[in-house]
Scaffold this motif. Sequence first.
Motif, PDB file in Angstrom:
ATOM      1  N   UNK A 115      -5.424  -9.355  11.426  1.00 59.75           N
ATOM      2  CA  UNK A 115      -5.563  -8.222  12.344  1.00 59.75           C
ATOM      3  C   UNK A 115      -5.813  -6.927  11.566  1.00 59.75           C
ATOM      4  N   UNK A 116      -5.052  -6.749  10.490  1.00 56.66           N
ATOM      5  CA  UNK A 116      -5.257  -5.567   9.653  1.00 56.66           C
ATOM      6  C   UNK A 116      -6.648  -5.561   9.036  1.00 56.66           C
ATOM      7  N   UNK A 117      -7.127  -6.741   8.646  1.00 59.31           N
ATOM      8  CA  UNK A 117      -8.466  -6.855   8.070  1.00 59.31           C
ATOM      9  C   UNK A 117      -9.537  -6.544   9.116  1.00 59.31           C
ATOM     10  N   UNK A 118      -9.311  -6.966  10.351  1.00 60.75           N
ATOM     11  CA  UNK A 118     -10.256  -6.650  11.428  1.00 60.75           C
ATOM     12  C   UNK A 118     -10.339  -5.142  11.635  1.00 60.75           C
ATOM     13  N   UNK A 119      -9.187  -4.479  11.586  1.00 50.16           N
ATOM     14  CA  UNK A 119      -9.173  -3.007  11.683  1.00 50.16           C
ATOM     15  C   UNK A 119      -9.944  -2.382  10.528  1.00 50.16           C
ATOM     16  N   UNK A 123      -7.822   5.774   1.291  1.00 53.04           N
ATOM     17  CA  UNK A 123      -6.488   6.170   0.834  1.00 53.04           C
ATOM     18  C   UNK A 123      -5.389   5.438   1.600  1.00 53.04           C
ATOM     19  N   UNK A 124      -5.621   5.198   2.887  1.00 52.51           N
ATOM     20  CA  UNK A 124      -4.586   4.627   3.751  1.00 52.51           C
ATOM     21  C   UNK A 124      -4.502   3.110   3.652  1.00 52.51           C
ATOM     22  N   UNK A 125      -5.640   2.433   3.582  1.00 51.53           N
ATOM     23  CA  UNK A 125      -5.653   0.966   3.614  1.00 51.53           C
ATOM     24  C   UNK A 125      -4.803   0.331   2.512  1.00 51.53           C
ATOM     25  N   UNK A 126      -4.984   0.681   1.221  1.00 52.32           N
ATOM     26  CA  UNK A 126      -4.142   0.055   0.196  1.00 52.32           C
ATOM     27  C   UNK A 126      -2.671   0.429   0.330  1.00 52.32           C
ATOM     28  N   UNK A 127      -2.399   1.650   0.788  1.00 52.68           N
ATOM     29  CA  UNK A 127      -1.017   2.080   0.989  1.00 52.68           C
ATOM     30  C   UNK A 127      -0.355   1.258   2.093  1.00 52.68           C
ATOM     31  N   UNK A 128      -1.099   1.012   3.161  1.00 53.82           N
ATOM     32  CA  UNK A 128      -0.585   0.201   4.264  1.00 53.82           C
ATOM     33  C   UNK A 128      -0.276  -1.219   3.811  1.00 53.82           C
ATOM     34  N   UNK A 129      -1.188  -1.833   3.074  1.00 50.79           N
ATOM     35  CA  UNK A 129      -0.987  -3.216   2.613  1.00 50.79           C
ATOM     36  C   UNK A 129       0.190  -3.320   1.654  1.00 50.79           C
ATOM     37  N   UNK A 130       0.378  -2.318   0.819  1.00 49.95           N
ATOM     38  CA  UNK A 130       1.513  -2.350  -0.108  1.00 49.95           C
ATOM     39  C   UNK A 130       2.837  -2.267   0.645  1.00 49.95           C
ATOM     40  N   UNK A 131       2.855  -1.524   1.752  1.00 51.12           N
ATOM     41  CA  UNK A 131       4.060  -1.448   2.569  1.00 51.12           C
ATOM     42  C   UNK A 131       4.292  -2.742   3.345  1.00 51.12           C
ATOM     43  N   UNK A 132       3.212  -3.373   3.788  1.00 53.71           N
ATOM     44  CA  UNK A 132       3.335  -4.612   4.551  1.00 53.71           C
ATOM     45  C   UNK A 132       3.848  -5.769   3.704  1.00 53.71           C
TER      46      UNK A 132
END
Length: 282
Positions: A94-98, A200-209
């Motif tokens: 889902x995150x990848x689709x976004x 900037x947001x995508x890698x930060x989001x994945x690291x939190x997930x």
Amino acid sequence: VRLLYVTFGISTHYTFGVYTIFPIGLFILSPIIFPRDIPMLTKWKAKRNKTHTEPLFEKSLNEDPVNVHEEKDPGGWLNQTELKQIIVGWQFWYSTAWGAMNLTATYFYIENLNTFLKWITDGDDDKVNLGTYVFTFLLPCSAVFTPITSFLLDYFGTEMPVLIMSVMSLLTGTICLIHSYWLQYVVMLLVVFNRFFYFATAPFLLSKMYGEKIGPGTVYGIFLCLAGLVNLSNYAFSSIVLNKNNMFYVLEPVLNGSCFVLGLGVAFLIRRWKNLSYEVVK
């Protein structure tokens, strides 16, 4: 370069010299331009916390009560510590689709900007060239948004930035439908900022997930590779646009509308994942 030369008579030698010197000078002066202690933001932070006035970015995530449970969990919010476990999970897809939709919408606009400006100006070459030159100048200048993106990610986490990106996508798709040449400069700014904010947001989001155990670079690399493969669909979209002029007004709102909907879903899931992670640690 041509815009500066034709409109203002500035020599290309001076222009290329500035393009060369400016990044080097910005790097050297960055400690002065972007200090750790920004008085206005420090005052805002002190008012927000009502406890102390530490300099901006001084406080580590380990000291932030919002992020305590995130740091204790090696698997991030989702408590997934194996790469195979991550890949088969619906959350990753889902995150990848976004991410793929944001990437596709952004580069669809960039690839078809010249054609779009021709339609909206009824083939006025001067306006088309001016719009194209301005956009090509704005695109590499997106680094000036670094203090804004850093501030939002540091103090609001990932939920607020994702919501902001969603709203900007909605505005981009809406304003494009308005037959106004000068409003398209607003769209250009939205696209430039949203593109920079995305990376900037995508890698930060994945690291939190998924935490730090596997390595956020690995997950982000797979994420970006899949998003890039989806982005290849722009060849087909651009072909459709070239053959049917009015299809830009259909595809652009549809792509950005999809970014808006998927972004709202990601923001909702972020809040849910954080709450579940906190309950598990508690």
